[in-house]
Structure formats: C-alpha cells, structure tokens
Design a protein around this motif. Structure first.
Motif, PDB file in Angstrom:
ATOM      1  N   SER A   1      16.177  14.442  -8.148  1.00  0.00           N
ATOM      2  CA  SER A   1      17.168  15.497  -8.361  1.00  0.00           C
ATOM      3  C   SER A   1      18.239  15.499  -7.279  1.00  0.00           C
ATOM      4  CB  SER A   1      16.485  16.861  -8.419  1.00  0.00           C
ATOM      5  OG  SER A   1      16.182  17.292  -7.122  1.00  0.00           O
ATOM      6  N   GLY A   2      19.368  16.135  -7.595  1.00  0.00           N
ATOM      7  CA  GLY A   2      20.417  16.270  -6.587  1.00  0.00           C
ATOM      8  C   GLY A   2      21.081  14.963  -6.214  1.00  0.00           C
ATOM      9  N   ASN A   3      21.238  14.050  -7.165  1.00  0.00           N
ATOM     10  CA  ASN A   3      22.001  12.830  -6.936  1.00  0.00           C
ATOM     11  C   ASN A   3      23.106  12.776  -7.990  1.00  0.00           C
ATOM     12  OD1 ASN A   3      20.682  11.127  -4.718  1.00  0.00           O
ATOM     13  ND2 ASN A   3      18.922  11.816  -5.908  1.00  0.00           N
ATOM     14  N   THR A   4      23.664  11.603  -8.208  1.00  0.00           N
ATOM     15  CA  THR A   4      24.674  11.530  -9.269  1.00  0.00           C
ATOM     16  C   THR A   4      24.300  10.430 -10.247  1.00  0.00           C
ATOM     17  OG1 THR A   4      25.993  10.156  -7.787  1.00  0.00           O
ATOM     18  CG2 THR A   4      26.584  12.465  -7.937  1.00  0.00           C
ATOM     19  N   PHE A   5      23.042  10.397 -10.610  1.00  0.00           N
ATOM     20  CA  PHE A   5      22.615   9.427 -11.613  1.00  0.00           C
ATOM     21  C   PHE A   5      23.291   9.724 -12.947  1.00  0.00           C
ATOM     22  CE2 PHE A   5      18.929   9.030  -8.715  1.00  0.00           C
ATOM     23  CZ  PHE A   5      19.038   7.678  -8.468  1.00  0.00           C
ATOM     24  N   THR A   6      23.686   8.630 -13.618  1.00  0.00           N
ATOM     25  CA  THR A   6      24.358   8.781 -14.907  1.00  0.00           C
ATOM     26  C   THR A   6      23.565   8.057 -15.989  1.00  0.00           C
ATOM     27  OG1 THR A   6      25.669   6.872 -14.294  1.00  0.00           O
ATOM     28  CG2 THR A   6      26.670   9.032 -13.964  1.00  0.00           C
ATOM     29  N   SER A   7      24.118   8.049 -17.152  1.00  0.00           N
ATOM     30  CA  SER A   7      23.557   7.418 -18.346  1.00  0.00           C
ATOM     31  C   SER A   7      22.235   8.044 -18.768  1.00  0.00           C
ATOM     32  CB  SER A   7      23.509   5.889 -18.200  1.00  0.00           C
ATOM     33  OG  SER A   7      22.267   5.429 -17.800  1.00  0.00           O
TER      34      SER A   7
ATOM     35  N   ASN B   1      18.323  14.913  -3.453  1.00  0.00           N
ATOM     36  CA  ASN B   1      19.359  15.320  -2.512  1.00  0.00           C
ATOM     37  C   ASN B   1      19.901  14.180  -1.659  1.00  0.00           C
ATOM     38  OD1 ASN B   1      19.190  17.971  -3.432  1.00  0.00           O
ATOM     39  ND2 ASN B   1      17.498  18.409  -2.035  1.00  0.00           N
ATOM     40  N   ASN B   2      20.341  13.142  -2.336  1.00  0.00           N
ATOM     41  CA  ASN B   2      21.063  12.045  -1.701  1.00  0.00           C
ATOM     42  C   ASN B   2      22.300  11.767  -2.534  1.00  0.00           C
ATOM     43  OD1 ASN B   2      19.587  10.798   0.711  1.00  0.00           O
ATOM     44  ND2 ASN B   2      17.915  11.131  -0.746  1.00  0.00           N
TER      45      ASN B   2
ATOM     46  N   SER C   1       0.801  -1.230   0.000  1.00  0.00           N
ATOM     47  CA  SER C   1       0.000   0.000   0.000  1.00  0.00           C
ATOM     48  C   SER C   1       0.826   1.268   0.000  1.00  0.00           C
ATOM     49  CB  SER C   1      -0.908   0.036   1.227  1.00  0.00           C
ATOM     50  OG  SER C   1      -1.562  -1.179   1.401  1.00  0.00           O
ATOM     51  N   LEU C   2       2.135   1.140  -0.073  1.00  0.00           N
ATOM     52  CA  LEU C   2       2.969   2.339   0.052  1.00  0.00           C
ATOM     53  C   LEU C   2       2.709   3.300  -1.104  1.00  0.00           C
ATOM     54  CD1 LEU C   2       5.110   3.642   1.831  1.00  0.00           C
ATOM     55  CD2 LEU C   2       6.850   2.638   0.365  1.00  0.00           C
ATOM     56  N   LYS C   3       2.207   4.472  -0.761  1.00  0.00           N
ATOM     57  CA  LYS C   3       1.828   5.431  -1.788  1.00  0.00           C
ATOM     58  C   LYS C   3       2.765   6.617  -1.840  1.00  0.00           C
ATOM     59  CE  LYS C   3      -2.931   4.133  -1.784  1.00  0.00           C
ATOM     60  NZ  LYS C   3      -4.191   4.097  -1.087  1.00  0.00           N
ATOM     61  N   ILE C   4       3.251   7.016  -0.701  1.00  0.00           N
ATOM     62  CA  ILE C   4       4.098   8.193  -0.653  1.00  0.00           C
ATOM     63  C   ILE C   4       5.388   7.820   0.062  1.00  0.00           C
ATOM     64  CG2 ILE C   4       4.280  10.539   0.225  1.00  0.00           C
ATOM     65  CD1 ILE C   4       1.279  10.754  -0.003  1.00  0.00           C
ATOM     66  N   PHE C   5       6.491   7.951  -0.634  1.00  0.00           N
ATOM     67  CA  PHE C   5       7.757   7.422  -0.148  1.00  0.00           C
ATOM     68  C   PHE C   5       8.803   8.514  -0.331  1.00  0.00           C
ATOM     69  CE2 PHE C   5      11.291   4.146  -1.103  1.00  0.00           C
ATOM     70  CZ  PHE C   5      11.648   4.115   0.235  1.00  0.00           C
ATOM     71  N   ILE C   6       9.277   9.055   0.773  1.00  0.00           N
ATOM     72  CA  ILE C   6      10.132  10.227   0.696  1.00  0.00           C
ATOM     73  C   ILE C   6      11.432  10.006   1.459  1.00  0.00           C
ATOM     74  CG2 ILE C   6      10.275  12.689   1.207  1.00  0.00           C
ATOM     75  CD1 ILE C   6       7.189  12.707   1.023  1.00  0.00           C
ATOM     76  N   LEU C   7      12.531   9.991   0.712  1.00  0.00           N
ATOM     77  CA  LEU C   7      13.850   9.828   1.321  1.00  0.00           C
ATOM     78  C   LEU C   7      14.685  11.086   1.133  1.00  0.00           C
ATOM     79  CD1 LEU C   7      14.764   6.208   0.116  1.00  0.00           C
ATOM     80  CD2 LEU C   7      13.719   6.891   2.258  1.00  0.00           C
ATOM     81  N   ARG C   8      14.087  12.095   0.651  1.00  0.00           N
ATOM     82  CA  ARG C   8      14.764  13.352   0.304  1.00  0.00           C
ATOM     83  C   ARG C   8      15.748  13.835   1.377  1.00  0.00           C
ATOM     84  NH1 ARG C   8      11.721  17.809  -2.452  1.00  0.00           N
ATOM     85  NH2 ARG C   8      13.170  19.533  -2.450  1.00  0.00           N
ATOM     86  N   SER C   9      16.863  14.406   0.928  1.00  0.00           N
ATOM     87  CA  SER C   9      17.824  15.055   1.816  1.00  0.00           C
ATOM     88  C   SER C   9      18.321  14.171   2.952  1.00  0.00           C
ATOM     89  CB  SER C   9      17.241  16.357   2.398  1.00  0.00           C
ATOM     90  OG  SER C   9      16.965  17.261   1.366  1.00  0.00           O
TER      91      SER C   9
END
Ligand SMILES: *[C@@H]1O[C@H](CO)[C@@H](O)[C@H](O)[C@H]1NC(C)=O
Ligand SMILES: *[C@@H]1O[C@H](CO)[C@@H](O)[C@H](O)[C@H]1NC(C)=O
Ligand SMILES: *[C@@H]1O[C@H](CO)[C@@H](O)[C@H](O)[C@H]1NC(C)=O
Ligand SMILES: *[C@@H]1O[C@H](CO)[C@@H](O)[C@H](O)[C@H]1NC(C)=O
Ligand SMILES: *[C@@H]1O[C@H](CO)[C@@H](O)[C@H](O)[C@H]1NC(C)=O
Ligand SMILES: *[C@@H]1O[C@H](CO)[C@@H](O)[C@H](O)[C@H]1NC(C)=O
Ligand SMILES: *[C@@H]1O[C@H](CO)[C@@H](O)[C@H](O)[C@H]1NC(C)=O
Ligand SMILES: *[C@@H]1O[C@H](CO)[C@@H](O)[C@H](O)[C@H]1NC(C)=O
Ligand SMILES: *[C@@H]1O[C@H](CO)[C@@H](O)[C@H](O)[C@H]1NC(C)=O
Ligand SMILES: *[C@@H]1O[C@H](CO)[C@@H](O)[C@H](O)[C@H]1NC(C)=O
Ligand SMILES: *[C@@H]1O[C@H](CO)[C@@H](O)[C@H](O)[C@H]1NC(C)=O
Ligand SMILES: *[C@@H]1O[C@H](CO)[C@@H](O)[C@H](O)[C@H]1NC(C)=O
Length: 602
Positions: free
Chosen positions: A457-463, A400-401, A365-373
């Motif tokens: 946003s604010g991560n280092t995702f590539t490709s 921001n991770n 049921s997880l609808k809102i999942f926030i790991l920001r900052s």
C-alpha cells in the motif's frame, strides 16, 4: 506460555523422580510440614498431576513427586516444583528450611507470595535456587550471603525490590548464573557483584536500575540489561583486551551519544540489541569485525544517520538485522547478499532511497522482509531478471514508498513459502515463533494471523491486480490500498480461504467484488474510493454501522498491521531477552538448554 513450560517441566519430572528407598524420618516430617503450610494446594487450578497426592506416609518420601534423595544418606537433596499452585508465603519456620542438605531447590511459577525468609540462609548447601515467576516481594535477606555454594540463582519474574544486595557474598563465590530480570530492583549495579569472579550470565532486564554500566561486565558471557535506565558506560569499557562476550542486550535504556565503538572489539558477540535508546551518529565501519559472529543485530529505534555501511561480507551467521526507525539513507548495502542465514530484514521507517533490492531474492531463508516507509522507487522487477527467488518469504511489506509500475504476476507464483499449503506448523521457525508470540501476547491467534502478509500500500503501482495472487494460498493479509491499480479484483482471490484481512481502497478498481465468505466479511472501508467497484451494498450493509467508511477505519487497519509487524520484529528481535529471563532459568539443568540456546538464541 504454559504449554511450552509444562512440556519442559514434565520432561524434567521424568528425569528427576528416580526412586531410591531410603527416606529419613526427620526429612519426611519436614516435607510433610512443608506440605501442610499450603492448605490451598488441593484447589489447584493448574496442577493436573502435581497435586502432591503422592506425599503420604504410605510411600517412601524419596519417591514422592518432585523429591530426590541422596542415595547413601537418604537426605533430601533436591526439590523440584514447577507450576504447582501453592498460593501462600514461605514462613520463617517452614519445614523447607530443615532440609539442610538441599542442593537444588526449584519452586517456580507456584504462586508464592510474601518475602523470602531469612532462614533461607539455613540451606547452605544450595547449588541451585530458583524461585522465578512467583509473587515474591521485598528485599533479598542478607542471610543469602550464607549460600556460598550457589551457582545458579534465578529470581526472575517476581516483585522483589531494594538494591541488589551482594555485599555479603565473598569473592570466592561460585555464582555463575544470576537472573534477576522482571523485578523492581533499583539503584546502580553494586561494585560488590564484580567480586563474583565466576559469574558468566547476568540478567537484570526490566528493573529500575540506573547509572553507569560497570566495565568489569565486559568479561562476562551474557549481559542482559534491557528495560532499565542506564545512561552510560564506564571508561574501562574502552580498554578491555580479551573478552568472550556472546550476548549484550542494552535495549530500552537511556543511552545516548555515538555508537559505542568498543562493541566492535567483541569478537565472539552473537547477540547485540541496542534498540529503543537515543544513540546518534553513524553506524561505524568497524562493526564489520563483529558481524563475523553476530546472529542478531538490532539497532532499531535510535537516531542513527548516514548510510548503512557495507559491512556484511562475512556476516554469514546473521539471522536477524533490524535497523528500522532510524534516519538511515542511501542504498541497501550490497554485502547483505552474503547473509545466507538471514531470516528477518527490517529497514522500516528510514530514508533509504534505492531501487527494489530484488537481488536479495537469492537469500534462501529470508522470511520477513520489511521496507515500509522509506523512499524506495521504481518497479519491482527488471526485465533482464527472470529468476526472482524469495523462496522462503512469509511476510513482505513494501508499503509507503515510491514503487511504481505493475505488480509483476510471475513474482507471486515464485513465492513458494506462501503458496505451498502444508498446514505444517512444526518447523523450527514456527516453534520459535509460537513460543515468543505466546510469551508476549499470550495468544496463539496472533501467530496464525500475521504470518502471511503482503503489503504494497501507499505506492504508485498501476495496471491490474495480477491473477496469480490467487496462487498465494497461505495469504492471510493483503493490502493493496492507496495505489493506482485499475481493472477488476481477480475473482480467483475468492478462493483464498486463509485471507482474512484485505484492503483494496483508494485505487481505480472497477467491476464486481468477488463473492466469498472472506470478501463478504470485510469492512466496507476496505473497498472505498474505487468509484467503479460494485457489489458493495451487501458488504456495507452487513457491517451495518459504516455505510460511509471513515478514515478511522483505515487507521484501524493500519494500526492492526503495524502491531503485527512490530510484534513480528519484537518476537524475533527481543526474544532472547525474554528467553534469558524466563526460560534459561528453567532449563539450564537439562540438556535442552544447549539445544534451545543453539537453536534459537545464539
Ligand atoms: C499422571 O501421572 C501418571 C504417572 O505418573 C500418568 O499415568 C497419568 O496419565 C498422569 N495423569 C495426568 C492427568 O497427567
Ligand atoms: C499415597 O500415594 C500413592 C501414590 O499416589 C497412592 O497410590 C496411595 O493411595 C496414597 N495413599 C494414601 C493413604 O493416600
Ligand atoms: C544440582 O544441580 C547441579 C547443577 O545442575 C547438578 O550438578 C547436581 O547433580 C544437582 N544435584 C541434585 C541432588 O540434583
Ligand atoms: C489464595 O490465597 C488467598 C489468601 O492468601 C485466598 O484469598 C484465595 O482464595 C486463594 N486462592 C485459591 C484459589 O485458593
Ligand atoms: C536450620 O537448620 C538446623 C539444623 O539443620 C535446624 O535445627 C533449624 O531448625 C533450622 N532452622 C530453621 C529456621 O528451620
Ligand atoms: C549459615 O549456615 C550455617 C551452616 O553452614 C548455619 O549454622 C547458620 O545458621 C546459617 N546462618 C544463617 C544466617 O542462616
Ligand atoms: C509490585 O510492587 C509494587 C510496590 O513495590 C506495587 O505497586 C505493584 O503493584 C506490585 N506489582 C505486582 C504485580 O504485584
Ligand atoms: C553482612 O550481613 C550482615 C547482616 O547479616 C550485616 O550486618 C553486614 O553489614 C553485611 N556486610 C556487608 C559487607 O554488607
Ligand atoms: C578488525 O579486524 C582486523 C583484522 O581481522 C584488524 O586488523 C582490525 O584492527 C580490527 N578492527 C577493530 C576495530 O577491531
Ligand atoms: C522508540 O523508543 C521509545 C523509547 O525510547 C519508545 O517510547 C517508542 O515507542 C519507540 N518507538 C518505536 C517505533 O518502537
Ligand atoms: C572475512 O573472511 C575472509 C575469508 O574468510 C577473511 O580473509 C577476512 O579477513 C574476513 N574479514 C573480516 C573483517 O573478518
Ligand atoms: C497458479 O497455480 C496453477 C496451479 O495451481 C498453475 O497452473 C498456474 O500456472 C499458476 N499461476 C502462475 C501465474 O504461476
């Protein structure tokens, strides 16, 4: 929020206005006098069908709208008005106070102003007195001590002031519900309220109360004290044995020091909110016992430190866990895997340092999942995990991770809730959502906007940006900014018709910007700092004013999103406080109370 309330009140109307034909003339004259006291009535901007046109002598007064009589004596015993525009004060000699047999009186959201007249004491048979959501001012008259039959007193949402005056209500008082939220009451909670031996539900939220929280409150079912200036608890809180407390709201007060350990002993607790205080120290292991019954646990915005203990083994009823804006560190506790009912998990703005907890994908049921900052790191997936889950996800914010690696394309095709375009907004979650959004923001627009949000946003995702993003047909907000993404913006994104806010800025993207109404209406800054992107001329020209996008623009987006997230958290986390203040008052008379409470609150 009128839609909601009106709906309820209409339902009540149909129940209330049964029709015995026994009107007593003195009662009829009192009612007509009452009507005459409100000359503005007919100009009502709100009252569509509640304009009291039925209040005329050609009809039996017991069948007038909002009026109920005793079947035998013909005395008026109930008067119910919700949302009718009276726009006047209640006079000391109002016809109302001649209705001495009134048991239930509701005049809510009726634009009543002025004081509550002391002749209210004349209505000594009152069981229910509900004057919520008006513009009443001043102190409660001492004559209210005369109302010895009262069980429900609902005066929330006014501008009443002074101390909470229950010096004159005797210990035999029947009062069960006392709702005084959203007024200007000041001072401490008087010991005299402790004499209200039958009191179960107390809502004092959003007043100017202060001092210690008295220990006798531990024996009540529902204690809502949010948005005051309470600073401590009486010693006796530490020693109670048995308690049935179900809801405790301490949000936004001046509490400090360590987590109050006695909370662990509240074995029936379903709702706990201690957010926006200054609690420090660790979150205690003993809370494990309370998690068995908890549905809402909100520890947001304190200074809790240390790890989030692994206490959720039996937290199978937990719907919302918000530990955001603290100083928690370490890993995501593995016992969260047992929280099968979880809808919201917010860990924003802490110091969590862990890999992406992809195992939470199994929460149905997880609808809102926030790991920001936080300090989450590494890729979003591991090669050995094929089934990804997150079936119900509506909002995910990983910004921001220190996440890295590519954005795995199979993720996005798995998020069914985002991809199944049903246009069906009437599941229970949405009702809940819409309702709180309406209460807090008075805006249906907000609801539709923030709902489907993906922010990395604010991560280092590539490709590359995965093509499969185009499968998130419900996506409304997409933020990929401040990464190291390369390649082109997938043309398929142009087909996402709900996508209204996007940000690709500060990456290494190249090639043409897809053409669609959505893309063309973006702010220029959403694409800035991608040196090889082209097709910007039109977008930047259309928004005219900002050919050289400023950091301000990014801030705006950030802020807007922040607001959406805060709002979502607030809607879920703080709902019940408002719920009690505004709604229980209106519907405790009806079956709906139980339904709503069970469904949405506890
Ligand atoms: C007013 O109430 C009557 C019956 O009570 C109903 O038939 C009518 O549709 C209502 N009108 C409006 C505008 O709600
Ligand atoms: C009295 O109210 C009834 C019901 O609304 C209406 O049908 C009737 O016309 C009214 N009579 C007068 C005199 O206004
Ligand atoms: C008044 O309210 C009480 C409590 O909800 C209810 O039991 C009683 O029947 C009501 N009385 C009338 C006259 O509506
Ligand atoms: C409400 O009452 C005030 C006076 O108390 C008056 O000035 C105002 O015009 C009234 N509003 C309407 C809509 O009748
Ligand atoms: C109070 O009730 C009595 C008896 O019902 C009545 O005579 C008196 O006028 C009432 N007082 C007011 C202020 O209405
Ligand atoms: C209290 O109620 C009694 C009737 O029970 C009434 O006679 C008396 O006037 C009331 N007192 C006040 C202060 O309203
Ligand atoms: C409530 O009363 C205070 C004074 O007690 C006043 O300053 C304030 O404007 C009032 N608020 C409303 C909404 O009437
Ligand atoms: C009860 O109310 C009366 C006035 O109605 C007041 O004189 C008296 O002091 C009050 N008693 C208490 C214990 O507050
Ligand atoms: C927690 O529950 C266990 C058994 O269920 C009990 O032994 C222990 O004393 C409880 N702890 C607290 C702090 O209540
Ligand atoms: C945290 O709470 C304080 C008041 O205690 C408030 O001023 C602040 O805005 C809150 N911060 C967040 C992020 O909610
Ligand atoms: C958790 O549940 C298990 C099995 O239902 C039970 O044995 C255990 O005592 C519970 N733990 C707590 C802390 O209540
Ligand atoms: C996206 O959806 C289409 C059908 O709409 C499907 O054929 C395709 O496999 C999906 N893409 C991914 C990556 O799942």
């Amino acid at each position: 929020y009128c839609y909601f309330f009106c709906f309820i009140s209409l339902q009540l109307y149909s129940v209330v206005s049964s029709t015995p034909h026994l009107c007593r003339h003195d009662q009829r004259d009192a009612l007509l006098k009452f009507k005459d006291e409100f000359p503005n009535l007919q100009y009502s901007p709100r009252a569509s069908n509640t304009s009291l046109s039925s209040w005329n002598k050609s009809m039996d007064c017991c069948s007038w709208e909002g009026v109920t009589c005793d079947g035998k004596s013909g005395e008026v015993n109930s008067l119910y008005f919700y949302s009718i525009f009276l726009n006047n004060s209640l006079k000391e000699d109002s016809g109302l106070f001649r209705l001495a047999h009134l048991q239930n009186l509701t005049l809510s959201n009726c634009y009543l102003h002025g004081n509550i007249p002391s002749s209210i004491g004349n209505l000594s048979q009152l069981i229910t007195l509900e004057l919520s959501s008006n513009k009443l001012v001043g102190q409660l008259p001492p004559s209210m001590g005369n109302l010895t039959q009262l069980r429900f007193l609902v005066l929330s949402q006014n501008n009443l002031s002074g101390n909470i005056p229950f010096g004159n209500i005797s210990s035999s008082s029947r009062l069960e519900y006392l709702f005084l939220a959203n007024n200007q009451f000041k001072g401490t909670i008087p010991t005299s309220i402790s004499n209200l031996g039958n009191l179960l539900h107390l809502d004092l939220s959003n007043n100017n109360l202060e001092g210690q929280v008295p220990g006798w409150l531990s024996q009540r079912q529902q204690v809502m004290l949010s948005q005051n200036s309470f600073n401590s608890f009486e010693k006796s809180w530490e020693v109670f044995e048995e308690t049935n407390m179900e809801a405790l709201d301490l949000r936004s007060n001046s509490f400090q020091g360590t987590f109050p350990y006695w909370i662990c002993k509240l074995r029936s607790l379903r709702f706990l909110d201690v957010s926006d205080n200054r609690f420090t120290g660790s979150i205690p292991q003993c809370l494990k016992n309370a998690t068995v019954s908890l549905t809402y646990l909100v520890l947001r915005n304190n200074s809790f430190s240390g790890i989030l203990p692994n206490i959720f083994f039996n937290a199978t009823q937990l719907i919302s866990l918000d530990v955001s804006h603290n100083q928690l560190e370490g890993k995501v506790p593995k016992s969260l895997i047992n929280c099968k009912a979880m809808q919201l998990l917010n860990m924003e703005s802490n110091r969590f340092e862990d890999e992406f907890p992809s195992w939470l994908g199994s929460l149905p049921s997880l609808k809102i999942f926030i790991l920001r900052s936080n300090q989450f790191y590494g890729p979003l997936y591991h090669n050995n995990r094929l089934s990804i889950g997150f079936q119900a996800l509506k909002v995910i914010d990983l910004s921001n991770n220190h996440f890295s690696g590519s954005l795995p394309s199979f993720y996005f095709s798995n998020w069914h809730e985002m991809t199944t375009l049903t246009g069906n907004y009437d599941d229970s979650y949405m009702e809940y959502y819409v309702y709180y959004a309406a209460v807090y923001y008075n805006s249906m627009e907000m609801v539709n906007r923030g709902l489907h949000l993906l922010n990395v946003s604010g991560n280092t995702f590539t490709s590359n940006i995965p093509q499969s993003l185009k499968n998130l047909t419900k996506l409304e907000t997409l933020d990929l900014s401040w990464n190291q993404l390369s390649g082109q913006i997938p043309g398929g994104l142009a087909s996402l018709s709900f996508l209204s806010t996007m940000d690709f800025s500060h990456n290494n993207l190249q090639g043409p910007i897809p053409r669609s109404t959505q893309f063309q209406s973006q702010n220029c800054s959403s694409f800035m700092d991608n040196h090889k992107l082209y097709g910007l001329e039109e977008i930047c020209r259309e928004t005219d004013h900002a050919p050289n996008p400023t950091p301000q623009a990014y801030e705006d987006l950030f802020e807007r999103e922040e607001r959406v997230i805060n709002w979502i958290a607030a809607a879920i986390a703080y709902g019940p406080g408002v719920f009690c203040g505004l709604v229980i008052g209106h519907i405790f008379l009806s079956e709906k109370h139980k339904w709503l409470t069970e469904r949405h609150l506890l």
